[in-house]
Write an enzyme that holds these catalytic residues in place. Structure first.
Site, mmCIF file in Angstrom:
data_model
loop_
_atom_site.group_PDB
_atom_site.id
_atom_site.type_symbol
_atom_site.label_atom_id
_atom_site.label_comp_id
_atom_site.label_asym_id
_atom_site.label_seq_id
_atom_site.Cartn_x
_atom_site.Cartn_y
_atom_site.Cartn_z
ATOM 1 N N ASN A 77 47.467 51.354 55.052
ATOM 2 C CA ASN A 77 47.420 51.779 53.466
ATOM 3 C C ASN A 77 46.678 52.861 53.269
ATOM 4 O OD1 ASN A 77 46.281 49.816 50.876
ATOM 5 N ND2 ASN A 77 47.657 51.311 50.887
ATOM 6 N N GLN A 120 48.421 55.299 47.551
ATOM 7 C CA GLN A 120 47.624 55.581 46.282
ATOM 8 C C GLN A 120 46.631 56.756 46.468
ATOM 9 O OE1 GLN A 120 46.939 52.369 47.702
ATOM 10 N NE2 GLN A 120 48.417 51.428 46.471
ATOM 11 N N ASN A 132 48.622 54.401 41.697
ATOM 12 C CA ASN A 132 49.787 54.163 42.764
ATOM 13 C C ASN A 132 50.727 55.425 42.849
ATOM 14 O OD1 ASN A 132 49.187 51.443 43.510
ATOM 15 N ND2 ASN A 132 50.274 50.813 41.927
ATOM 16 N N CYS A 147 41.711 47.895 44.200
ATOM 17 C CA CYS A 147 42.451 48.232 45.595
ATOM 18 C C CYS A 147 41.576 47.800 46.632
ATOM 19 C CB CYS A 147 43.036 49.637 45.597
ATOM 20 S SG CYS A 147 43.890 49.659 47.245
ATOM 21 N N GLY A 148 41.796 46.802 47.245
ATOM 22 C CA GLY A 148 40.672 46.048 48.454
ATOM 23 C C GLY A 148 40.507 47.362 49.474
ATOM 24 N N ASN A 208 43.955 42.980 40.297
ATOM 25 C CA ASN A 208 45.291 43.510 39.628
ATOM 26 C C ASN A 208 46.210 42.290 39.964
ATOM 27 O OD1 ASN A 208 45.699 43.231 42.553
ATOM 28 N ND2 ASN A 208 45.736 45.640 42.603
ATOM 29 N N HIS A 237 48.869 39.256 41.250
ATOM 30 C CA HIS A 237 49.720 39.074 42.373
ATOM 31 C C HIS A 237 50.682 37.762 42.132
ATOM 32 C CE1 HIS A 237 48.349 41.912 45.332
ATOM 33 N NE2 HIS A 237 47.323 41.979 44.429
ATOM 34 N N ASN A 265 52.695 42.626 41.787
ATOM 35 C CA ASN A 265 52.594 42.581 43.271
ATOM 36 C C ASN A 265 53.298 41.357 43.887
ATOM 37 O OD1 ASN A 265 50.761 45.158 43.656
ATOM 38 N ND2 ASN A 265 49.649 44.118 42.400
ATOM 39 N N GLU A 301 54.160 46.462 47.044
ATOM 40 C CA GLU A 301 53.040 46.640 46.135
ATOM 41 C C GLU A 301 53.681 47.032 44.787
ATOM 42 O OE1 GLU A 301 48.811 48.352 46.443
ATOM 43 O OE2 GLU A 301 50.242 48.619 48.095
ATOM 44 N N CYS A 345 47.600 45.540 52.322
ATOM 45 C CA CYS A 345 47.314 45.288 51.033
ATOM 46 C C CYS A 345 46.165 44.531 50.810
ATOM 47 C CB CYS A 345 48.459 44.829 50.039
ATOM 48 S SG CYS A 345 48.064 44.695 48.395
ATOM 49 N N GLY A 346 44.737 44.978 50.631
ATOM 50 C CA GLY A 346 43.605 44.220 50.425
ATOM 51 C C GLY A 346 43.677 43.256 49.295
ATOM 52 N N THR A 347 44.196 43.485 48.104
ATOM 53 C CA THR A 347 44.384 42.423 47.144
ATOM 54 C C THR A 347 45.357 41.574 47.230
ATOM 55 O OG1 THR A 347 45.724 44.057 45.672
ATOM 56 C CG2 THR A 347 43.359 44.220 45.340
#
Length: 271
Positions: free
Chosen positions: A13, A47, A67, A76-77, A151, A153, A184, A202, A211-213
């Site tokens: 990512n 990103q 994004n 964003c993790g 964010n 999900h 997401n 995403e 994707c961390g989140t």
């Protein structure tokens, strides 16, 4: 004007990072960010991240996240891990969604992602419903969980996540009227009490290697459904993240990040 940048990634990512903490850099337009993110004609990234000084007494600096379509998002993790690695020491990072704490470790970076929110209006959804098992469906995807982890999900648990045509269903779900801020989209398969396999569409970027989140949202949703224990490994196409959550407090995410290269671009090429 020549603008310096750092290219970094967390499990594939990837980010273009502009560090404006100690030097003045231009604020880019939505169009310029999208042009820079283009993988054929720009630098290419999921990103763009901009670091700035902060006025918040409890933070060391501010991180803004955009994004690939140029739209700004709250968290964003993977970017948090990359920025912590770039910073080189523990940091409290101001984001649009609140303060994130990051600590470099032997295994990469540990990030306190904050407390997840499950109320329908916090996700947000267009109208009230149970966010643990939503009574909605899109083709083969049904009864998802929804959560905001900085964010929004939505998480679908399926027998074989690799069989889901996420490249087709992802944009349909992302832009559904049920999600006023878009969403997401995560499709996950629980392998055992400590392991989840995951793919993510995403919001504003499309299919991503990590994707961390999304990993955080999927893990806490699986914990709420009693599918896994409180510590779980989430395997994404780009690699694995460790997620822990005690059921009420903040989510802790652990994983690697890496610098790819440094360079500069001419701003006039992207206006």
């Amino acid at each position: 004007m020549r603008v310096p940048f750092v290219k970094m990634h967390g499990l594939g990512n990837d980010f273009v990072i502009l560090d404006a903490r100690e030097q003045e850099l231009p604020v880019l337009s939505t169009r310029a960010i999208a042009a820079l993110a283009d993988r054929r004609t720009g630098i290419g990234c999921d990103q763009l991240v901009r670091l700035e000084p902060t006025s918040a007494a409890e933070a060391d600096f501010r991180m803004r996240i955009f994004n690939a379509d140029g739209g700004e998002v709250g968290a964003c993790g993977n970017a948090s891990r990359a920025v912590a690695l770039l910073h080189g020491r523990p940091a409290r990072i101001e984001t649009e969604s609140g303060i994130v704490s990051a600590h470099p470790s032997d295994s990469g970076v540990d990030v306190d992602m904050g407390v997840p929110r499950f109320e329908w209006e916090s996700v947000p959804l267009a109208y009230p419903m149970d966010t643990l098992a939503m009574p909605v469906a899109w083709d083969v995807l049904e009864n998802p969980a929804a959560v905001n982890v900085g964010n929004p999900h939505v998480v679908f648990f399926v027998d074989r996540q690799e069989d889901i045509p996420l490249e087709h269903l992802g944009p349909e779900i992302e832009n559904d009227q049920l999600f006023p801020a878009r969403i997401n989209v995560n499709v996950a398969t629980v392998t055992d009490r400590g392991t989840i396999r995951l793919r993510v569409w995403e919001r504003g970027s499309g299919l991503t290697r990590a994707c961390g989140t999304g990993a955080c949202a999927t893990a806490v949703s699986a914990i709420r459904r009693r599918l896994v224990d409180n510590e779980v490994t989430v395997h994404l196409p780009g690699g694995a993240l460790q997620i822990s959550w005690d059921g009420s407090g903040p989510i802790i995410m652990s994983g690697p990040a890496q610098e790819s290269f440094r360079g500069e671009f001419d701003l006039q090429d992207y206006l």
